[in-house]
Design an enzyme around this catalytic site. Structure first.
Site, PDB file in Angstrom:
ATOM      1  N   ASP A  65       0.868  -1.177   0.000  1.00 42.84           N
ATOM      2  CA  ASP A  65       0.000   0.000   0.000  1.00 42.84           C
ATOM      3  C   ASP A  65       0.905   1.227   0.000  1.00 42.84           C
ATOM      4  O   ASP A  65       1.702   1.420   0.930  1.00 42.84           O
ATOM      5  CB  ASP A  65      -0.914   0.004   1.226  1.00 42.84           C
ATOM      6  CG  ASP A  65      -1.844   1.214   1.245  1.00 42.84           C
ATOM      7  OD1 ASP A  65      -2.603   1.390   0.282  1.00 42.84           O
ATOM      8  OD2 ASP A  65      -1.792   2.003   2.214  1.00 42.84           O
ATOM      9  N   GLU A 149      -1.565  -1.618  -5.614  1.00 35.67           N
ATOM     10  CA  GLU A 149      -2.786  -0.961  -6.052  1.00 35.67           C
ATOM     11  C   GLU A 149      -2.444   0.038  -7.147  1.00 35.67           C
ATOM     12  O   GLU A 149      -1.546   0.860  -7.002  1.00 35.67           O
ATOM     13  CB  GLU A 149      -3.440  -0.240  -4.873  1.00 35.67           C
ATOM     14  CG  GLU A 149      -4.791   0.380  -5.203  1.00 35.67           C
ATOM     15  CD  GLU A 149      -5.434   1.016  -3.983  1.00 35.67           C
ATOM     16  OE1 GLU A 149      -6.612   1.421  -4.080  1.00 35.67           O
ATOM     17  OE2 GLU A 149      -4.749   1.119  -2.952  1.00 35.67           O
ATOM     18  N   CYS A 202     -12.399  -5.135   5.955  1.00 33.19           N
ATOM     19  CA  CYS A 202     -11.716  -5.842   7.038  1.00 33.19           C
ATOM     20  C   CYS A 202     -10.958  -7.021   6.454  1.00 33.19           C
ATOM     21  O   CYS A 202     -11.538  -7.868   5.763  1.00 33.19           O
ATOM     22  CB  CYS A 202     -12.733  -6.306   8.082  1.00 33.19           C
ATOM     23  SG  CYS A 202     -12.024  -7.342   9.389  1.00 33.19           S
ATOM     24  N   CYS A 205     -12.430 -10.567   8.236  1.00 32.09           N
ATOM     25  CA  CYS A 205     -13.715 -11.186   7.913  1.00 32.09           C
ATOM     26  C   CYS A 205     -14.281 -10.746   6.564  1.00 32.09           C
ATOM     27  O   CYS A 205     -15.251 -11.343   6.085  1.00 32.09           O
ATOM     28  CB  CYS A 205     -14.732 -10.884   9.018  1.00 32.09           C
ATOM     29  SG  CYS A 205     -15.219  -9.140   9.120  1.00 32.09           S
ATOM     30  N   CYS A 221     -13.402  -3.274  13.339  1.00 32.87           N
ATOM     31  CA  CYS A 221     -14.429  -3.843  12.464  1.00 32.87           C
ATOM     32  C   CYS A 221     -15.716  -4.053  13.260  1.00 32.87           C
ATOM     33  O   CYS A 221     -15.705  -4.734  14.293  1.00 32.87           O
ATOM     34  CB  CYS A 221     -13.932  -5.165  11.880  1.00 32.87           C
ATOM     35  SG  CYS A 221     -15.177  -6.019  10.861  1.00 32.87           S
ATOM     36  N   ASP A 231      -3.345   1.354   7.173  1.00 30.27           N
ATOM     37  CA  ASP A 231      -2.456   1.084   6.050  1.00 30.27           C
ATOM     38  C   ASP A 231      -2.065  -0.386   5.966  1.00 30.27           C
ATOM     39  O   ASP A 231      -1.998  -0.963   4.873  1.00 30.27           O
ATOM     40  CB  ASP A 231      -1.206   1.956   6.154  1.00 30.27           C
ATOM     41  CG  ASP A 231      -1.536   3.441   6.097  1.00 30.27           C
ATOM     42  OD1 ASP A 231      -2.483   3.792   5.378  1.00 30.27           O
ATOM     43  OD2 ASP A 231      -0.853   4.237   6.767  1.00 30.27           O
TER      44      ASP A 231
END
Length: 257
Positions: A65, A149, A202, A205, A221, A231
């Protein structure tokens, strides 16, 4: 050229060269180019016929990231500080540029002031390139799969508050280096679609929150109660999406494959 010294045509003595690297023994030099940059430095570039052998496969995988405070946050939890090469020299550069503006055009003092500005620019550029090459080489050597990304850097630079820091970070150059080094070494670079909610999802999950302002650096979460560093969580989601994309080509950018 005998491997240690280089003598050009019409020269009695070899050039005083500080070699940046050792030439491979099997490399055959085809072209020698001598150039000079704006700072007055001379460079000799040697074009060689050589092949790069793929590196041994490894089981390591990493998601990245990219940011400004930290240049890169890895899915392993490691945070790599941004070098901020321009920001650290911005005040000195502005001072030299003001001095240059006051010099009379065509004068010797103006040439000297212009050379000082050029040398500082090259020092900033060289420091940035060294950081990017060192980091990109390390990540390619250590990991078989690298997920990043894809960012629309040109659009992000339209933000007047962040444009200078974004340009200083050189995200596009970093990804470019990862791309060709991964190809050389037999690694795989995966680009995640820029619309993928890596920060809002998250990593434990898979629950995705509706909003995630930039001011929020840690969050819990609401579904599973996991505490996330914004991050690091994004980097883990990038890796997960990259691995999933290799299987079903979902959320994968074709530009980096």
């Amino acid at each position: 050229m005998d491997g240690k010294t280089l003598k050009l045509a019409k020269m009695d003595a070899p050039l005083a060269i500080r070699w940046s690297r050792t030439l491979p023994k099997a490399a055959k030099v085809t072209t020698v180019t001598v150039s000079k940059d704006t700072a007055g430095r001379y460079f000799v570039s040697l074009l060689c016929d050589d092949t790069v052998s793929p590196k041994p496969e490894t089981a390591n995988k990493v998601g990245i990231d990219l940011g400004l405070t930290h240049f890169a946050i890895l899915s392993t939890g490691e945070k790599i500080a941004a070098p901020n090469t321009f920001r650290k020299n911005e005040a000195k550069l502005a001072k030299l540029q003001r001095r240059l503006a006051k010099k009379q055009k065509g004068s010797a003092n103006r040439r000297k002031a212009k050379l000082k500005v050029a040398r500082l620019h090259t020092r900033i550029t060289d420091a940035r390139k060294d950081f990017l090459h060192t980091l990109s080489t390390r990540l390619v050597n250590e990991n078989q799969v690298i997920a990043v990304e894809t960012l629309a850097v040109s659009n992000l630079q339209k933000n007047r508050c962040l444009s200078k820091s974004i340009s200083d970070a050189s995200w596009s150059e970093f990804v470019r280096q990862l791309a060709y080094k991964a190809k050389w070494c037999g690694r795989m670079l995966v680009g995640i679609d820029r619309g993928y909610p890596s920060s809002k999802r998250c990593s434990a999950c898979g629950h995705t929150v509706a909003k995630m302002p930039l001011s929020v650096r840690e969050w819990v979460c609401p579904e599973c109660g996991s505490l996330h560093d914004r991050d690091v969580n994004a980097a883990r989601n990038v890796l997960t999406a990259g691995l999933a994309g290799l299987v079903c080509t979902e959320n994968v950018s074709p530009v980096l494959l």
